[in-house]
Design a protein around this motif. Structure first.
Motif, PDB file in Angstrom:
ATOM      1  N   ASP A 473       0.836  -1.217   0.000  1.00  0.00           N
ATOM      2  CA  ASP A 473       0.000   0.000   0.000  1.00  0.00           C
ATOM      3  C   ASP A 473       0.861   1.254   0.000  1.00  0.00           C
ATOM      4  O   ASP A 473       0.603   2.207  -0.748  1.00  0.00           O
ATOM      5  N   MET A 474       1.916   1.257   0.839  1.00  0.00           N
ATOM      6  CA  MET A 474       2.795   2.426   0.928  1.00  0.00           C
ATOM      7  C   MET A 474       3.547   2.653  -0.375  1.00  0.00           C
ATOM      8  O   MET A 474       3.696   3.786  -0.834  1.00  0.00           O
ATOM      9  N   LEU A 475       4.039   1.537  -0.976  1.00  0.00           N
ATOM     10  CA  LEU A 475       4.808   1.665  -2.222  1.00  0.00           C
ATOM     11  C   LEU A 475       3.929   2.217  -3.347  1.00  0.00           C
ATOM     12  O   LEU A 475       4.356   3.079  -4.116  1.00  0.00           O
ATOM     13  N   GLU A 476       2.700   1.728  -3.443  1.00  0.00           N
ATOM     14  CA  GLU A 476       1.782   2.233  -4.480  1.00  0.00           C
ATOM     15  C   GLU A 476       1.529   3.727  -4.307  1.00  0.00           C
ATOM     16  O   GLU A 476       1.477   4.479  -5.280  1.00  0.00           O
ATOM     17  N   THR A 477       1.390   4.163  -3.054  1.00  0.00           N
ATOM     18  CA  THR A 477       1.182   5.593  -2.776  1.00  0.00           C
ATOM     19  C   THR A 477       2.399   6.398  -3.233  1.00  0.00           C
ATOM     20  O   THR A 477       2.265   7.459  -3.856  1.00  0.00           O
ATOM     21  N   MET A 478       3.603   5.897  -2.929  1.00  0.00           N
ATOM     22  CA  MET A 478       4.842   6.609  -3.288  1.00  0.00           C
ATOM     23  C   MET A 478       5.005   6.763  -4.797  1.00  0.00           C
ATOM     24  O   MET A 478       5.321   7.843  -5.296  1.00  0.00           O
ATOM     25  N   ILE A 479       4.798   5.648  -5.527  1.00  0.00           N
ATOM     26  CA  ILE A 479       5.129   5.685  -6.965  1.00  0.00           C
ATOM     27  C   ILE A 479       4.034   6.360  -7.796  1.00  0.00           C
ATOM     28  O   ILE A 479       4.234   6.605  -8.989  1.00  0.00           O
ATOM     29  N   LYS A 480       2.909   6.680  -7.138  1.00  0.00           N
ATOM     30  CA  LYS A 480       1.865   7.431  -7.854  1.00  0.00           C
ATOM     31  C   LYS A 480       2.113   8.939  -7.782  1.00  0.00           C
ATOM     32  O   LYS A 480       1.425   9.718  -8.432  1.00  0.00           O
ATOM     33  N   LYS A 481       3.110   9.336  -6.972  1.00  0.00           N
ATOM     34  CA  LYS A 481       3.433  10.761  -6.861  1.00  0.00           C
ATOM     35  C   LYS A 481       4.058  11.238  -8.172  1.00  0.00           C
ATOM     36  O   LYS A 481       4.842  10.511  -8.795  1.00  0.00           O
ATOM     37  N   ALA A 502       9.828  -4.202 -11.815  1.00  0.00           N
ATOM     38  CA  ALA A 502       8.443  -4.524 -11.430  1.00  0.00           C
ATOM     39  C   ALA A 502       7.663  -3.227 -11.203  1.00  0.00           C
ATOM     40  O   ALA A 502       6.500  -3.101 -11.615  1.00  0.00           O
ATOM     41  N   ILE A 503       8.329  -2.227 -10.566  1.00  0.00           N
ATOM     42  CA  ILE A 503       7.688  -0.918 -10.345  1.00  0.00           C
ATOM     43  C   ILE A 503       7.433  -0.225 -11.682  1.00  0.00           C
ATOM     44  O   ILE A 503       6.345   0.319 -11.923  1.00  0.00           O
ATOM     45  N   LEU A 504       8.430  -0.268 -12.578  1.00  0.00           N
ATOM     46  CA  LEU A 504       8.261   0.355 -13.898  1.00  0.00           C
ATOM     47  C   LEU A 504       7.141  -0.326 -14.688  1.00  0.00           C
ATOM     48  O   LEU A 504       6.390   0.336 -15.405  1.00  0.00           O
ATOM     49  N   GLY A 505       7.042  -1.653 -14.546  1.00  0.00           N
ATOM     50  CA  GLY A 505       5.967  -2.380 -15.235  1.00  0.00           C
ATOM     51  C   GLY A 505       4.601  -1.906 -14.772  1.00  0.00           C
ATOM     52  O   GLY A 505       3.651  -1.820 -15.554  1.00  0.00           O
ATOM     53  N   TYR A 506       4.499  -1.561 -13.477  1.00  0.00           N
ATOM     54  CA  TYR A 506       3.245  -1.057 -12.900  1.00  0.00           C
ATOM     55  C   TYR A 506       2.945   0.355 -13.420  1.00  0.00           C
ATOM     56  O   TYR A 506       1.791   0.726 -13.660  1.00  0.00           O
ATOM     57  N   LEU A 507       4.010   1.153 -13.579  1.00  0.00           N
ATOM     58  CA  LEU A 507       3.851   2.554 -14.004  1.00  0.00           C
ATOM     59  C   LEU A 507       3.780   2.719 -15.522  1.00  0.00           C
ATOM     60  O   LEU A 507       3.415   3.793 -16.011  1.00  0.00           O
ATOM     61  N   ILE A 514       8.914   7.006 -20.205  1.00  0.00           N
ATOM     62  CA  ILE A 514       9.887   6.465 -19.242  1.00  0.00           C
ATOM     63  C   ILE A 514      11.243   6.254 -19.927  1.00  0.00           C
ATOM     64  O   ILE A 514      11.326   5.594 -20.974  1.00  0.00           O
ATOM     65  N   TRP A 515      12.295   6.823 -19.316  1.00  0.00           N
ATOM     66  CA  TRP A 515      13.673   6.607 -19.785  1.00  0.00           C
ATOM     67  C   TRP A 515      14.441   5.839 -18.704  1.00  0.00           C
ATOM     68  O   TRP A 515      14.277   6.102 -17.514  1.00  0.00           O
ATOM     69  N   LEU A 528       9.384   1.277 -22.870  1.00  0.00           N
ATOM     70  CA  LEU A 528      10.461   2.010 -22.196  1.00  0.00           C
ATOM     71  C   LEU A 528      11.526   2.392 -23.219  1.00  0.00           C
ATOM     72  O   LEU A 528      11.783   1.650 -24.168  1.00  0.00           O
ATOM     73  N   GLN A 529      12.173   3.521 -22.987  1.00  0.00           N
ATOM     74  CA  GLN A 529      13.357   3.883 -23.763  1.00  0.00           C
ATOM     75  C   GLN A 529      14.564   3.549 -22.880  1.00  0.00           C
ATOM     76  O   GLN A 529      14.838   4.249 -21.903  1.00  0.00           O
ATOM     77  N   GLN A 530      15.244   2.457 -23.204  1.00  0.00           N
ATOM     78  CA  GLN A 530      16.322   1.957 -22.339  1.00  0.00           C
ATOM     79  C   GLN A 530      17.694   2.235 -22.953  1.00  0.00           C
ATOM     80  O   GLN A 530      17.925   1.942 -24.137  1.00  0.00           O
ATOM     81  N   VAL A 531      18.573   2.779 -22.137  1.00  0.00           N
ATOM     82  CA  VAL A 531      19.890   3.223 -22.603  1.00  0.00           C
ATOM     83  C   VAL A 531      20.972   2.477 -21.829  1.00  0.00           C
ATOM     84  O   VAL A 531      20.889   2.341 -20.612  1.00  0.00           O
ATOM     85  N   GLN A 532      21.974   2.015 -22.555  1.00  0.00           N
ATOM     86  CA  GLN A 532      23.128   1.332 -21.941  1.00  0.00           C
ATOM     87  C   GLN A 532      24.232   2.365 -21.723  1.00  0.00           C
ATOM     88  O   GLN A 532      24.724   2.965 -22.683  1.00  0.00           O
TER      89      GLN A 532
END
Length: 740
Positions: A473-481, A502-507, A514-515, A528-532
């Protein structure tokens, strides 16, 4: 001779006695005096073979003693030797070492039975009890009253043992033929077995046809041959068993031809695995060549034995590890000069490295260690479920070639052996590319290599992370900010990258840009735009982050806050309206704050930017196949109360009696009781009270106390909750807590 008037009545009497009674135990009090009278002897012992153990048990003993006697199947006792060799022996004086050594150099007389009573053994006739060429037990006739046992006594003993074997077989649940159990269970009819056995078909051919045409499983066939041979069945379990390392020159082709593999379990106890474990001659030959005196015997299917010996059943893969090592070994024997200069692109070396990589991926290993040792073979070890175990050895003379091959694959400098090097390589398995991070480290014994197999595939769903309800519950609240910084912290290999993805998959929704900047990019997700990043060309996390800020992001993932510059850039990005996710190598959530302040971050900026810190570890989970409940002891309950803290026990109900779980150990988990891992978490949220402590730069202990008041639960507390839930056991909690 056995039809002579002297023996016939007694043998007929013995047959009728055995037929009259339903079991040998019932018959024995009648049978024993008949047998003793036949031989004119004082005492007899009848040892029964225990199916799941490599030993014999005397359940029927003449005299007043009723205790059970156990002896190993080995030359360390006369009965054990007869069971091993499967041939009768006649000993005129068991106390004469020269007579015993003529039979076998290590043959000993177990005289502790004489010492524990007033009885003294003078001579022994010892006969194997066989049926359908399978050892059932051993019969010992002791102390002939008129001299020594004769050749005619040996022949008579063989006939008595045959009669007992016929009776004994079904008492042990055995079968006359290998596949009788399948017929008994109705998996196949006798006519089909007879047809498959025609034209001198080999056991291997019959088994293959039973599987392909009759759809009978390997496990069912294994159980059938286990019951027939009266030894345990071991299937192909590379997680549990590895090839036993020994110094003998036992030829691989010899083992394959005879369908024999010498394997070892996690404790390195040797097991001789045979397709036909009743082949006593072959067994004794192997025992003498490899020089092991204590071992178990088990049966396996021919194809499974070949798999242990490295053959890839189905013909896929880069070849068999031991065959490659055999090839390397034989190359060395032919030409000593060739050994030192074996090329890194020699076919055997190429295949050996490829086989090691394939085996690691198949075992789901996270790391491979190639460890040189002075004057000894190089050890190949792998970390599976967080635990390192030996897999194989490479001859020391070929260590340099193997290291050079790995360095070439990882595009490293093979001429430079004095300093550590880092690189990456990719190999394909089942058509899919697998990335491996390579680190070489010079040691006094030569260059060592550690290879980290990177995770492949998509992100884990956030619901599978096994977060507690409060943390979720707390994590969902944080990442919705809409903005702020969230840190995931923990040591190497604690699953930080998996959690972030897993968090990025949710968002990851169509309305978010998302970068990510990662080193390396392990998990890929569409959208996602993923950079090495590449420090070699000065493309660092900090530079990638500054580039992202010009690319209109909503969410940014920075692989790691390694330095002050990256940390500053991350804080700036979060304060300018972006949600930033990153990782750090710290032990706990409160400790992370002081670490970042030590890097020179402004306490006000950091406390305003930070939305939360998630610390995590991975602990082993109980194997679902052999998981069993038990009532917790007083010591375990006091451990739970002490480590969770009396003040927080209202978080759960401690039932009376409290039920915990443990793994009993089974084939699936390699008798460890554990299979797989799960996360334990410690989630800190930035509250006004904590923020004021960060402004003041107070101590870690003060910050931790405030976090606990705000609702944070420590890693140890979360591990206890997982133990109460039945995911893990108390010993794993103790590892997390670091105290008991």
């Amino acid at each position: 001779m056995l039809d002579s008037p002297q023996y016939k009545p007694a043998l007929d009497n013995l047959k009728s006695q055995l037929e009259t009674y339903p079991t040998l135990i019932d018959a024995f009090h009648q049978v024993e005096p008949v047998i003793l009278e036949l031989f004119g002897a004082q005492r007899m012992s009848l040892f029964q073979r225990r199916r799941q153990h490599q030993d014999l048990v005397a359940r029927f003993k003449t005299g007043k003693e009723t205790k059970q006697i156990k002896v190993p199947i080995s030359p360390l006792s006369i009965a054990g030797y007869v069971a091993l060799a499967q041939r009768p022996i006649n000993i005129s004086d068991p106390y004469d070492p020269s007579e015993l050594s003529e039979i076998h150099p290590r043959l000993r007389f177990a005289d502790q039975f004489d010492k524990s009573s007033s009885f003294k053994t003078q001579n022994i006739l010892c006969i194997p009890v066989m049926n359908a060429d399978v050892l059932m037990g051993v019969m010992q006739i002791i102390n002939k009253t008129d001299g020594d046992f004769s050749q005619s006594d040996l022949e008579l003993g063989g006939e008595v043992a045959r009669l007992l074997g016929d009776k004994f077989r079904y008492e042990l649940g055995g079968t006359k033929h290998q596949f009788d159990y399948l017929v008994h269970r109705g998996l196949v009819n006798q006519k089909t077995i007879d047809e498959l056995s025609e034209n001198n078909a080999t056991t291997k051919q019959i088994i293959q046809r039973l599987m392909s045409e009759q759809r009978i499983s390997e496990q069912d066939i294994g159980n059938a041959i286990s019951i027939h041979y009266q030894v345990p069945y071991i299937s192909y379990l590379p997680d549990k068993y590895h090839l036993f390392q020994h110094d003998s020159k036992l030829n691989l082709s010899y083992l394959k031809r005879n369908h024999v593999a010498i394997v070892a379990d996690a404790s390195d106890a040797p097991i001789i695995l045979m397709a036909e474990p009743n082949n006593a001659g072959l067994l004794m030959e192997i025992e003498s060549v490899i020089g092991i005196h204590s071992y178990d015997i088990a049966v396996s299917l021919p194809t499974q034995i070949l798999q242990y010996l490295g053959e890839s059943v189905g013909g896929s893969g880069p070849g068999d590890l031991d065959e490659i090592l055999d090839e390397i070994g034989s190359a060395g024997e032919d030409d000593d000069d060739q050994v030192d200069e074996l090329s890194d692109d020699a076919p055997a070396v190429v295949r050996l490295v490829s086989r090691i990589l394939h085996d690691a991926k198949r075992l789901n290993a996270s790391d491979i260690h190639i460890d040189p040792e002075k004057g000894a073979p190089t050890r190949v070890r792998m970390r599976v479920d967080g635990v390192v175990r030996d897999i194989n050895q490479v001859p020391a003379s070929h260590h340099n070639a193997v290291i050079a091959r790995i360095k070439i694959m990882a595009s490293l400098n093979i001429a430079e052996k004095r300093v550590p090097q880092d690189g990456k390589l990719t190999f394909r398995m089942s058509g899919q590319p697998v990335e491996v991070r390579v680190a070489t480290i010079p040691t006094v014994a030569g260059e060592g290599v550690v290879m980290r197999i990177l995770a492949t595939g998509g992100a884990m769903p956030i619901g599978k992370m096994n977060l507690s309800e409060r943390n979720m519950d707390m994590l969902e609240t944080m990442i919705k900010k809409p903005h702020g910084i969230l840190l995931v912290v923990g040591p190497t290999g604690s699953g930080k990258t998996t959690t972030l993805h897993a968090i990025l998959g949710y968002l990851n929704t169509p309305d978010k840009k998302i970068w990510t900047a990662e080193d390396p990019v392990e998990i890929t997700q569409p959208g996602l735009q993923q950079v090495q990043v590449s420090p070699k060309i000065d493309f660092t996390f900090a530079k990638a982050l500054r580039a992202f800020l010009r690319a209109d992001p909503d969410i940014i993932l920075i692989g790691e806050m390694r330095d002050k510059e990256t940390a500053h850039a991350g804080i700036e990005a979060s304060l300018t309206g972006h949600l930033v996710l990153s990782t750090l190598h710290t032990n706990s959530a409160p400790e992370t704050i002081t670490r970042l302040l030590d890097l020179g971050l402004d306490p006000v900026n950091f406390s305003d930017a930070c939305v939360g810190i998630l610390a995590q570890r991975l602990i082993r989970t109980i194997c679902a196949n052999c998981k069993e409940p038990y009532v917790a002891s007083e010591k375990e309950i006091s451990f739970i109360k002490r480590n969770y803290g009396e003040a927080y026990l209202s978080d759960f109900t401690l039932d009376e009696p409290l039920t915990l779980h443990r793994g009993k150990g089974c084939e699936e988990c390699g008798d460890t009781g554990y299979k797989g891992r799960t996360g334990v978490h410690e989630l800190l949220t930035m509250t006004p009270d904590l923020r004021s402590l960060v402004y003041k730069e107070t101590s870690v202990s003060e910050m931790k106390a405030q976090c606990m008041l705000d609702g944070m639960r420590t890693l140890t507390q979360d591990a206890i909750l997982k133990a109460l839930k039945g995911d893990t056991d108390i010993s794993q909690v103790q590892i997390i807590g670091g105290h008991g």
